[in-house]
Design an enzyme around this catalytic site. Structure first.
Site, PDB file in Angstrom:
ATOM      1  N   ASP A  10       0.971  -1.167  -0.118  1.00  0.00           N
ATOM      2  CA  ASP A  10       0.087   0.175   0.046  1.00  0.00           C
ATOM      3  C   ASP A  10       0.896   1.260  -0.049  1.00  0.00           C
ATOM      4  OD1 ASP A  10      -2.026  -1.636   0.069  1.00  0.00           O
ATOM      5  OD2 ASP A  10      -2.723  -1.357   2.169  1.00  0.00           O
ATOM      6  N   ASP A 129     -13.722  -6.312  -5.126  1.00  0.00           N
ATOM      7  CA  ASP A 129     -14.107  -6.623  -3.715  1.00  0.00           C
ATOM      8  C   ASP A 129     -15.411  -7.456  -3.432  1.00  0.00           C
ATOM      9  OD1 ASP A 129     -11.594  -5.417  -3.385  1.00  0.00           O
ATOM     10  OD2 ASP A 129     -12.509  -3.406  -2.791  1.00  0.00           O
TER      11      ASP A 129
END
Lengths: 253, 207
Positions: A10, A129
């Protein structure tokens, strides 16, 4: 074909935001340093998830991509906040091998088709997702980093993005994510069996057995993890050695 | 000097980066004069067969590359670059390839996940490009189509993905790699180093 192990980084404003204090690198928060570390430790591919919101941050990310491409010679995917063909072009030109589309693909599926036509399916990943919905008795697609349910079946959406030209699916189980209790095997398997493009499973990795499960029973082509690698609970090369002992083909490095 | 043909198809920067990492200068260009002065030409590319050929033709590069091939210039095709060197492709029937190799480019069988994306094992003949690389090494592939029916003596390396396919081909000074050496880790870099040295040696012998 070898099963792939993929660490995910990230990145915010050009810096890695998770797990940095546990990795003894020269410059701990530098995504390029971390990418090199993972390359040397046997990672088969990398994902940079850009969680920056600002325009300046996006420019910074392009610089991260350029530097990574000069020093890391395994494929890498860049995802997060990509919504236009021009953005995709810039990221690929900077040296990324693939880009991933999430919310923009749901909001405007035509972008998947156009991107695949312009750049080729092999560099267009659609990130999905998904979360189990008891009422739907199905996995539901979420956008905006897991905040918005869109009422779409994840399995149907996966089939749709394949037909639009996606070359790969990066599938994150929101139920399993962050728990370290194992990947979501039923979800991964349901999608892997329905589509004819590679599936990268994400969310829930905690042990080496979890990787083996999702690649065998879940029928995933690749498994992605962040925390277990960043905090060095597991080393990529140990996971791959274990998978090899379990009879799975992995790349020796 | 190694010239990498920049014709707007795919991640050409990484090929240049790979050569730089192993110590060889290269230039990204579509300028015919620069290409003509180069000792070796690299033809990279991802995307579709038809649009790549059209783009090359628009820049005068189809005729140019055929001329260089006849002159014996070292040419290396990577991924789509390899496929462009064959006669034609199922991807865009009716469009002629460069025809350096006989044979067609065809799609992987429907029972396989397409594109082939990831690391696949490659076996090869005793060839300078693969010097120092162990048999069965995994290289990184990202392709939906593969070259089929090339003559046996041109087959340099092979892999299997539902079917046996040409992972690398060679005819004299023309080389083609279906995988991405610039994305295949240490062994991929080794291959680029081998290629760079081969170009250097050709330089010194004045070829």
């Amino acid at each position: 074909m070898a099963k792939r192990i993929i660490p995910c980084l990230d990145v915010k404003d050009g810096r890695v935001v998770k797990g940095i204090k546990f990795v003894d690198l020269k410059e701990a928060g530098d995504p390029v340093e971390l990418a090199r570390y993972y390359d040397q430790s046997g990672a088969d591919e990398l994902v940079f998830l850009d969680i920056t919101a600002s325009f300046e941050g996006r420019e910074t990310m392009l610089e991260v991509v350029r530097r990574t491409a000069r020093e890391v010679f395994i494929p890498f995917i860049v995802g997060g906040g990509i919504a236009s063909i021009d953005q995709i072009r810039n990221i690929l030109k900077a040296g990324a091998d693939k880009i991933s589309l999430n919310t923009p693909a749901v909001e405007n599926p035509a972008i998947v088709k156009e991107a695949a036509q312009v750049f080729g399916s092999q560099c267009i990943v659609v990130a999905i997702d998904a979360c189990w919905n008891e009422k739907m008795q199905d996995w539901e697609v979420y956008t905006h980093g897991g905040r918005n349910a869109v009422g779409l079946s994840a399995v149907d959406w996966a089939v749709r993005v394949e037909s639009l030209g996606a070359g790969e699916i990066l599938l994150t189980s929101m139920d399993a994510d962050g728990g370290q209790d194992g990947f979501d095997i039923p979800l991964t398997r349901a999608i892997s069996e329905k589509v004819n493009i590679p599936v990268i499973a994400s969310g829930g990795a905690g042990t080496m057995e979890h990787f083996s499960e999702v690649l065998k029973e879940g029928k995933a082509d690749a498994a992605l993890a962040a925390s277990v690698f960043h905090y060095r609970q597991l080393l990529v090369k140990d996971v791959k050695k274990y998978l090899s002992e379990q009879g799975l083909e992995v790349r020796e490095s | 000097m190694i010239a990498i043909v920049d014709y707007g198809m795919g991640n050409v920067t990484s090929v240049k980066n790979g050569f730089a990492y192993v110590g060889f200068d290269s230039v990204l260009t579509d300028d015919l004069d620069v290409l003509r002065r180069s000792r070796a030409i690299v033809l990279p590319g991802v995307g579709a067969f038809g649009s790549a050929i059209q783009e090359l033709a628009r820049k005068g590069l189809v005729d140019f590359l055929r001329e260089r091939e006849r002159q014996g210039t070292i040419i290396l095709g990577i991924c789509l670059g390899l496929q462009l060197m064959f006669e034609r492709s199922e991807e865009d029937p009716g469009i002629d390839g460069l025809k350096f190799f006989s044979g067609d480019v065809v799609r992987f069988p429907p029972n396989m996940k397409v594109p082939q994306i990831g690391w696949n094992r490659v076996n090869f003949r005793d060839e300078p490009l693969f010097r120092g690389i162990p048999q069965g090494t995994h290289f990184y592939f990202a392709n939906s189509y593969f070259a089929s029916g090339s003559r046996n003596e041109h087959l340099m390396a092979w892999g299997n993905y539902g079917v046996d396919f040409a992972a690398a081909v060679r005819k004299g000074n023309v080389f083609g790699l279906q995988f991405h050496p610039e994305k295949s880790g240490e062994m991929g870099l080794k291959l680029l180093l081998n290629f760079g040295r081969m170009v250097q040696d050709a330089d010194h012998t004045g070829n």
